[in-house]
Design a protein around this motif. Structure first.
Motif, PDB file in Angstrom:
ATOM      1  N   MET A   1      33.695  42.172  41.198  1.00 26.48           N
ATOM      2  CA  MET A   1      34.841  41.658  41.932  1.00 26.48           C
ATOM      3  C   MET A   1      36.144  41.982  41.208  1.00 26.48           C
ATOM      4  O   MET A   1      37.141  42.279  41.845  1.00 26.48           O
ATOM      5  N   GLY A   2      36.108  41.913  39.878  1.00 29.02           N
ATOM      6  CA  GLY A   2      37.299  42.216  39.093  1.00 29.02           C
ATOM      7  C   GLY A   2      37.739  43.655  39.252  1.00 29.02           C
ATOM      8  O   GLY A   2      38.938  43.952  39.288  1.00 29.02           O
ATOM      9  N   GLU A   3      36.777  44.572  39.371  1.00 27.68           N
ATOM     10  CA  GLU A   3      37.114  45.978  39.540  1.00 27.68           C
ATOM     11  C   GLU A   3      37.769  46.225  40.896  1.00 27.68           C
ATOM     12  O   GLU A   3      38.702  47.019  41.012  1.00 27.68           O
ATOM     13  N   LEU A   4      37.307  45.525  41.922  1.00 26.80           N
ATOM     14  CA  LEU A   4      37.919  45.662  43.247  1.00 26.80           C
ATOM     15  C   LEU A   4      39.349  45.137  43.245  1.00 26.80           C
ATOM     16  O   LEU A   4      40.229  45.720  43.885  1.00 26.80           O
ATOM     17  N   LEU A   5      39.581  44.065  42.503  1.00 24.91           N
ATOM     18  CA  LEU A   5      40.938  43.522  42.386  1.00 24.91           C
ATOM     19  C   LEU A   5      41.857  44.521  41.679  1.00 24.91           C
ATOM     20  O   LEU A   5      43.001  44.722  42.092  1.00 24.91           O
ATOM     21  N   LEU A   6      41.339  45.170  40.645  1.00 25.33           N
ATOM     22  CA  LEU A   6      42.128  46.194  39.958  1.00 25.33           C
ATOM     23  C   LEU A   6      42.434  47.383  40.872  1.00 25.33           C
ATOM     24  O   LEU A   6      43.545  47.921  40.850  1.00 25.33           O
ATOM     25  N   ILE A   7      41.466  47.770  41.679  1.00 27.16           N
ATOM     26  CA  ILE A   7      41.681  48.891  42.601  1.00 27.16           C
ATOM     27  C   ILE A   7      42.773  48.547  43.608  1.00 27.16           C
ATOM     28  O   ILE A   7      43.669  49.353  43.868  1.00 27.16           O
ATOM     29  N   ILE A   8      42.732  47.340  44.150  1.00 29.52           N
ATOM     30  CA  ILE A   8      43.724  46.985  45.168  1.00 29.52           C
ATOM     31  C   ILE A   8      45.117  46.823  44.563  1.00 29.52           C
ATOM     32  O   ILE A   8      46.114  47.270  45.145  1.00 29.52           O
ATOM     33  N   ILE A   9      45.221  46.244  43.369  1.00 33.49           N
ATOM     34  CA  ILE A   9      46.535  46.104  42.718  1.00 33.49           C
ATOM     35  C   ILE A   9      47.082  47.494  42.371  1.00 33.49           C
ATOM     36  O   ILE A   9      48.262  47.777  42.578  1.00 33.49           O
ATOM     37  N   ALA A  10      46.218  48.351  41.875  1.00 36.28           N
ATOM     38  CA  ALA A  10      46.655  49.705  41.523  1.00 36.28           C
ATOM     39  C   ALA A  10      47.113  50.472  42.757  1.00 36.28           C
ATOM     40  O   ALA A  10      48.140  51.149  42.724  1.00 36.28           O
TER      41      ALA A  10
END
Length: 191
Positions: A1-10
């Motif tokens: 889930m944390g990686e998906l959050l990083l992808i969307i913020i990026a």
């Protein structure tokens, strides 16, 4: 889930498709005169980029790779994007004729919007899974929507300002876009 959050913020802020990667500049500059039109274009792009990210990921991973035709990815992706734009065009023409007329030629230009194709190719290049491709596509589209609506707000508010003759029109729009790009560059420290 944390990686998906990083992808969307990026994809929304740090690697904004318009202000960082400089893709999709034509509709960004052409449709950002009024907030309503910019919002309509942004929402159409959200729909097209999100769905094209989904379909191109499935087609690439389950058809092109299995058959050994990865080199056809660009042609296949353009066909998928063109079909989705036609769908958006038909829906807008039927349910929102005013928005359809105000978007004019720029609606058709979503097909050749390099931001849409760029997202599909980046998803393949980064070997994103289906969910990661979907999140990256949606985030990139939201970043486009954010940038075009912000630009429309700036253009509407600066319309009656006292601008030197040599900066009126396109030059002041490009200066504003450059300042927005520098502001978004500051989000680079988030990741």
């Amino acid at each position: 889930m944390g990686e998906l959050l990083l992808i969307i913020i990026a994809s929304v802020l740090v690697n904004n498709v318009v202000l960082s990667q400089f893709l999709g500049i034509c509709p960004f500059l052409g449709v950002s005169r009024k907030i309503e039109t910019a919002t309509g274009m942004g929402l159409a792009v959200v729909f097209v980029i999100t769905l094209s990210s989904m379909f191109t990921n499935l087609i690439y991973n389950y058809i092109l790779v299995n058959v050994g035709l990865e080199y056809l990815q660009t042609i296949v992706f353009i066909l998928v994007i063109a079909a989705l734009v036609q769908l958006v065009e038909m829906v807008l023409k039927k349910y929102s004729p005013g928005l359809y007329e105000s978007l004019g030629v720029y609606l058709t230009l979503i097909t050749t919007n390099c931001a849409v194709l760029g997202v599909a190719l980046i998803n393949v290049q980064k070997s994103y899974s289906f969910v990661e491709s979907l999140v990256n596509g949606f985030g990139t589209a939201i970043g486009f929507l954010l940038a075009i609506v912000l630009m429309a707000g700036i253009r509407e508010n600066s319309e009656h300002n006292d601008v030197p003759n040599s900066f009126q029109g396109t030059p002041i729009v490009l200066v504003s876009a450059g300042l927005m790009a520098m502001a978004f560059y500051g989000f680079g420290g988030l990741l």
